[in-house]
Design a protein around this motif. Structure first.
Motif, short mmCIF file in Angstrom:
data_model
loop_
_atom_site.label_atom_id
_atom_site.label_comp_id
_atom_site.label_asym_id
_atom_site.label_seq_id
_atom_site.Cartn_x
_atom_site.Cartn_y
_atom_site.Cartn_z
N ARG A 107 6.38 43.65 59.43
CA ARG A 107 5.28 42.74 59.76
C ARG A 107 5.35 41.47 58.92
NH1 ARG A 107 2.26 47.70 60.23
NH2 ARG A 107 1.65 47.56 58.03
N ALA A 108 5.70 41.63 57.63
CA ALA A 108 5.84 40.44 56.77
C ALA A 108 6.96 39.54 57.28
CB ALA A 108 6.10 40.87 55.32
N ALA A 109 8.08 40.17 57.69
CA ALA A 109 9.18 39.37 58.23
C ALA A 109 8.76 38.65 59.52
CB ALA A 109 10.39 40.26 58.50
N GLU A 110 7.98 39.37 60.36
CA GLU A 110 7.50 38.72 61.59
C GLU A 110 6.56 37.57 61.28
OE1 GLU A 110 5.79 41.86 63.83
OE2 GLU A 110 7.71 42.72 64.46
N ARG A 111 5.63 37.81 60.29
CA ARG A 111 4.72 36.72 59.91
C ARG A 111 5.50 35.54 59.33
NH1 ARG A 111 1.57 41.13 57.96
NH2 ARG A 111 2.37 40.79 55.86
N ARG A 112 6.51 35.85 58.50
CA ARG A 112 7.32 34.77 57.94
C ARG A 112 8.07 34.03 59.04
NH1 ARG A 112 9.07 37.61 54.40
NH2 ARG A 112 11.03 38.32 55.31
N ALA A 113 8.59 34.78 60.01
CA ALA A 113 9.30 34.14 61.13
C ALA A 113 8.35 33.28 61.96
CB ALA A 113 9.95 35.20 62.01
#
Length: 211
Positions: A107-113
């Protein structure tokens, strides 16, 4: 459940290292069952005959190995069910925690993306706005130059129109004077012709009188 059952059934012939991992609740793979001869040897209370003899293993060594493995297995089997349950719950909690950490990282990677994508879109939009503003300013300058040039051409056309009108008036006056001159010339030619006729007539009379 089938894999767990097979691993537990294979503990009598498991290696000491696998039994130690199983005792600590850190067994990461399945316990491979031993050969059929090992199982038969355990059922008869003695080790199986096999590759150990080829390595020079003595009968006493085989007896100690055969009696040692079942004893460790017995301790494993006699482990309190509550402790096993706590160990299973701990492993389950660790697995859930690992899954949660993995999901949170995803989820953090998705938010960062998403943030990076939004930032890229904002940068692109700002670039487009800046380009549009520059284009607008350029078009405004060109429109001002075109309006100035159109005003100059309008003034030039008006000046040329006035000059043409003046030239036309001058041409009309010149044509009028030319027509007047032509009329005067025609009258002078007629007078000259009359004078020539009278002169000729006078010469004829003089000639007749002289005769």
């Amino acid at each position: 459940m089938d894999r767990l059952r097979d691993s537990l059934l294979a503990t009598p012939t498991a290696s000491p290292s696998d039994l130690a991992l199983l005792a600590r609740g850190r067994l990461s793979g399945e316990i491979e069952p031993g050969a059929l001869s090992d199982m038969l040897g355990l059922l008869r209370g003695r080790p199986s005959e096999g590759p150990a003899e080829a390595d020079g293993e003595t009968e006493a060594d085989r007896g100690r190995r055969a009696t040692k493995a079942p004893q460790k297995t017995a301790r494993e089997i006699k482990e309190p069910p509550e402790k096993q349950r706590r160990a299973r719950e701990e492993r389950a909690r660790e697995e859930r925690s690992a899954k949660e950490r993995e999901k949170e990282a995803q989820r953090a990677a998705e938010r960062r993306a998403r943030r990076e994508r939004l930032a890229a879109e904002q940068r692109e939009q700002k670039a487009r706005l800046a380009a549009a503003e520059r284009e607008r300013e350029k078009a405004s300058r060109e429109a001002a130059r075109a309006a100035k040039e159109a005003d100059r051409l309008t003034r030039e056309a008006a000046r040329m129109s006035r000059a043409a009108e003046k030239a036309e008036e001058t041409a009309r006056a010149a044509r009028k004077r030319a027509d007047e001159a032509e009329r005067k010339a025609a009258g002078a030619q007629r007078k000259a012709a009359d004078s020539a006729g009278r002169l000729e007539a006078a010469e004829d009379r003089l000639e007749r009188i002289g005769r």
